[in-house]
Design an enzyme around this catalytic site. Structure first.
Site, short mmCIF file in Angstrom:
data_model
loop_
_atom_site.label_atom_id
_atom_site.label_comp_id
_atom_site.label_asym_id
_atom_site.label_seq_id
_atom_site.Cartn_x
_atom_site.Cartn_y
_atom_site.Cartn_z
N GLU A 91 -14.31 93.80 -1.89
CA GLU A 91 -12.97 93.24 -1.97
C GLU A 91 -12.70 92.98 -3.45
O GLU A 91 -13.51 92.33 -4.11
CB GLU A 91 -12.92 91.93 -1.17
N ARG B 293 -28.44 89.73 3.57
CA ARG B 293 -27.91 89.72 2.20
C ARG B 293 -29.01 89.24 1.26
O ARG B 293 -29.98 88.61 1.66
CB ARG B 293 -26.69 88.82 2.10
N LYS C 236 -18.61 85.05 -4.78
CA LYS C 236 -17.60 85.33 -5.80
C LYS C 236 -16.69 84.14 -6.04
O LYS C 236 -16.23 83.90 -7.15
CB LYS C 236 -16.76 86.55 -5.38
P1 ATP Z 1 -19.22 87.14 -1.79
O1 ATP Z 1 -19.60 86.30 -0.59
O2 ATP Z 1 -20.19 87.09 -2.87
O3 ATP Z 1 -17.83 86.90 -2.24
P2 ATP Z 1 -18.43 89.30 -0.22
O4 ATP Z 1 -19.30 89.75 0.90
O5 ATP Z 1 -17.23 88.53 0.13
O6 ATP Z 1 -19.33 88.59 -1.28
P3 ATP Z 1 -17.36 91.84 -0.71
O7 ATP Z 1 -16.59 92.34 -1.86
O8 ATP Z 1 -16.67 91.72 0.60
O9 ATP Z 1 -17.98 90.47 -1.12
O10 ATP Z 1 -18.71 92.65 -0.54
C1 ATP Z 1 -18.80 94.04 -0.59
C2 ATP Z 1 -20.06 94.45 0.11
O11 ATP Z 1 -21.19 93.87 -0.54
C3 ATP Z 1 -20.07 93.99 1.54
O12 ATP Z 1 -20.52 95.06 2.34
C4 ATP Z 1 -21.04 92.84 1.54
O13 ATP Z 1 -21.69 92.74 2.76
C5 ATP Z 1 -22.00 93.22 0.40
N1 ATP Z 1 -22.60 92.02 -0.18
C6 ATP Z 1 -21.99 90.95 -0.69
N2 ATP Z 1 -22.86 90.02 -1.09
C7 ATP Z 1 -24.09 90.52 -0.83
C8 ATP Z 1 -25.42 90.04 -1.01
N3 ATP Z 1 -25.67 88.85 -1.54
N4 ATP Z 1 -26.44 90.85 -0.63
C9 ATP Z 1 -26.20 92.04 -0.10
N5 ATP Z 1 -24.98 92.55 0.09
C10 ATP Z 1 -23.93 91.81 -0.26
MG MG Z 2 -15.88 89.56 1.55
#
Ligand code: ATP
Ligand code: MG
Length: 564
Positions: A36, A262, A272
């Site tokens: 995102e 994760r 983020k």
């Molecule tokens: P955050 O919680 O840090 O904001 P998010 O999951 O909201 O992360 P996205 O931009 O939606 O951020 O993530 C893109 C991809 O990266 C998704 O498939 C998510 O599952 C993966 N991802 C995010 N954080 C992690 C992590 N700590 N370990 C592994 N994969 C991750």
């Molecule tokens: Mg997300």
């Protein structure tokens, strides 16, 4: 299947291998990385990027980069650009397969109309508070919305009017008609569309209704022909809804969602939302502050893509959450920098040292190897002069036991130069500060010469006073004090809580001195400063104004722990 470096196949690769054996996969493996664009990528994303791209590659498949940009209020093109830069920097290539969920807004809308037509979605007028009350709890079933039995025609008309902008924000939603008594809360008539007047970074004001993640994501996957939609464990409970959407809408393919744990790291928070707060509050100097766990921060700190990919491979892919010791990441970058970084000498906290019996007008050019293990990296010349600098901490007036450095009467070797003996020192009697150390050198002990075999216990790094290059250095410590700030990064976390921050996460040293070889150091180049660690030239560096970040010190506690 075995991955690179003979690492055993992970459970996702095993699933795919089985599917291939059973003839269940009719097309090639196709994955996607779906960030995102509401922040910069962090080391957790690197795990997901490596997993998605490497899984596809391992099966001769493809991996798309897709911006999951269905939430206009938090998204920005700055993030879109930085994400592409970071994925490329990590070493992955999506070729011509860069997509945006927002490009599918029309098709997602059509899918919603199809659900209305088949009686599987309805427009609901409950307020958010009422919706919550109707939703029930984990132990109590929910209640059906009074609007649940609207006719198809009425739903369709209302939904079209929602799109046309006839209703205020938040006044109505489109919901799936599934099961209000489901044990899974996600299946209790989840919201598919909401009314939101927010300008989108790509579609501007064309839409005032936006699809929810749980609706847009499976559809986007299907539109792109994704076979395996790999996501983190929090989405496990959403999988029934994912499957429901795939089943109920007419689609070209049926992707399947697979969840993995994760990445969590000690002393690190990586949501983020939290990182953005640090940037906005000025706690750090931007998303690429070298203390940040972002890829741009790590890059600036001196991490290499090779080290990060190696780390992602070593941590593996599991089905249950755990927390990885950040020292393992540091170990990976040490290993990589050990191979690639040229050795140089730099003094971080200089103390003047005068060699009393060395001619004042003499400069000797001494040869030193650039890398002890790779002679092919060649030699360099270093000037040796009467006045040099050593580290303040390498001299002690009253040395403790086993202090194999300089102290009155003690001998040390100057790396790649001579053995010297401390004969005197001067001191500011008021402050107690040591002003200069006086030594004599033994001309017979020049490194590499026949007589140099004489051994002394300590070897110090040094720079010539006359020829040293000034530099600024930044030494880093963890941003977070607690070893495990939080394991689960819940959205409810209060990001402003600063008590967890390490007040000494950066130390800026402005009076450092390096050997002249560093005068030409280009931003991004890596060096090992003997005894002081691995350093990387900061992008802000200019000729004459060298700024370097310490990537990591030389002490590898993780390797020690792993051995013991
Ligand atoms: P955050 O919680 O840090 O904001 P998010 O999951 O909201 O992360 P996205 O931009 O939606 O951020 O993530 C893109 C991809 O990266 C998704 O498939 C998510 O599952 C993966 N991802 C995010 N954080 C992690 C992590 N700590 N370990 C592994 N994969 C991750
Ligand atoms: Mg997300």
């Amino acid at each position: 299947m075995e991955g690179a470096n003979n690492i055993p196949a992970n459970f996702i690769e095993n699933i795919i291998t089985d599917e291939l054996k059973e003839g269940k996969l009719t097309t090639g493996v196709h994955t996607r990385f779906p960030p995102e664009p509401n922040g910069y990528l962090h080391i957790g994303h690197a795990k997901s990027i490596c997993l998605n791209f490497a899984t596809a590659k391992g099966f001769d498949g493809l991996c798309n980069l897709r911006f999951d940009d269905t939430n206009p209020s938090k998204e920005d093109t700055e993030y879109v650009d930085s994400i592409q830069e970071d994925v490329r920097w990590l070493g992955f290539d999506w070729a011509d397969r860069l997509f945006y969920a927002s490009d599918y807004f029309e098709r997602i809308y059509e899918a919603a109309e199809e659900l209305i037509q088949t009686g599987r979605a309805f427009v609901c007028d409950l307020t958010p508070a009422e919706m919550r009350a109707y939703r029930g709890t984990l132990t109590e079933p929910g209640r059906e919305s009074p609007d649940r039995n609207r006719s198809v025609a009425e739903n369709l008309a209302l939904f079209r009017r929602m799109r046309a902008g006839e209703f205020p924000d938040g006044s109505r939603v489109l919901r799936a008609k599934i099961d209000m008594s489901s044990a899974n809360l996600n299946m209790r008539d989840p919201v598919l569309y909401r009314i939101l007047r927010a300008s989108h970074h790509r579609t501007a004001d064309r839409w005032c209704i936006y699809p929810m993640y749980d609706f847009a994501h499976p559809l986007s996957d299907a539109f792109e022909g994704i076979t395996h939609s790999i996501c983190t464990l929090e989405f496990e409970d959403h999988r029934p809804l994912y499957d429901w959407v795939i089943e109920q809408v007419t689609l070209p393919c049926r992707p399947q969602q697979i969840e993995f744990a994760r990445l969590n790291l000690t002393n690190t928070l990586m949501s983020k939302r939290y990182l953005r707060q640090l940037v906005e509050d000025g706690v750090v100097d931007g998303w690429d502050d070298p203390r940040m766990p972002t890829l741009s921060g790590l890059r600036r700190r001196g991490y290499t893509p090779e080290a990060i990919r190696d780390f992602c491979q070593r941590i593996g892919v599991a089905k249950s959450n755990s927390i990885v010791d950040i020292q393992m990441l540091e170990h990976c970058v040490r290993e990589d920098l050990n191979r690639r970084a040229a050795r140089v000498m730099a003094v971080l906290r200089p103390l003047k040292l005068v060699i009393d019996n060395y001619p004042a007008d003499q400069t000797e050019w001494l040869e030193a190897e650039n890398h002890p293990e790779f002679p092919e990296l060649g030699m360099r010349s270093m000037p040796f002069t009467k006045e040099i600098y050593i580290e303040q901490e390498d001299f002690a007036e009253n040395p403790p036991k086993k202090f194999f450095r300089l102290a009155p009467g003690q001998e040390v070797r100057l790396k790649s130069a001579y053995i010297i003996r401390c004969v005197d020192y001067t001191k500011d009697e008021l402050t107690g500060e040591i002003l200069a150390v006086h030594c004599t050198y033994d001309p017979e002990t020049r490194s590499g010469s026949a007589n140099s075999a004489r051994k002394v216990k300590g070897t110090l790094h040094w720079v010539s006073a006359a020829q040293a290059v000034p530099l600024q250095v930044r030494l880093y410590d963890y941003l977070m004090l607690a070893e495990s700030p939080v394991l689960e990064q819940e959205p409810e976390d209060t990001p402003t809580e600063t008590t967890r921050l390490n007040p000494e996460s950066v130390q800026r040293l402005t009076d450092c001195l390096a050997e002249p070889a560093l005068a030409e150091a280009q931003p991004g180049r890596h060096y090992q400063f003997l005894r002081n660690g691995y350093f990387c030239v900061d992008p802000s560096s200019r000729p004459g104004q060298l700024v370097m970040n310490r990537t990591v010190s030389l002490r590898d506690s993780w390797a020690k722990m792993a051995k013991s």
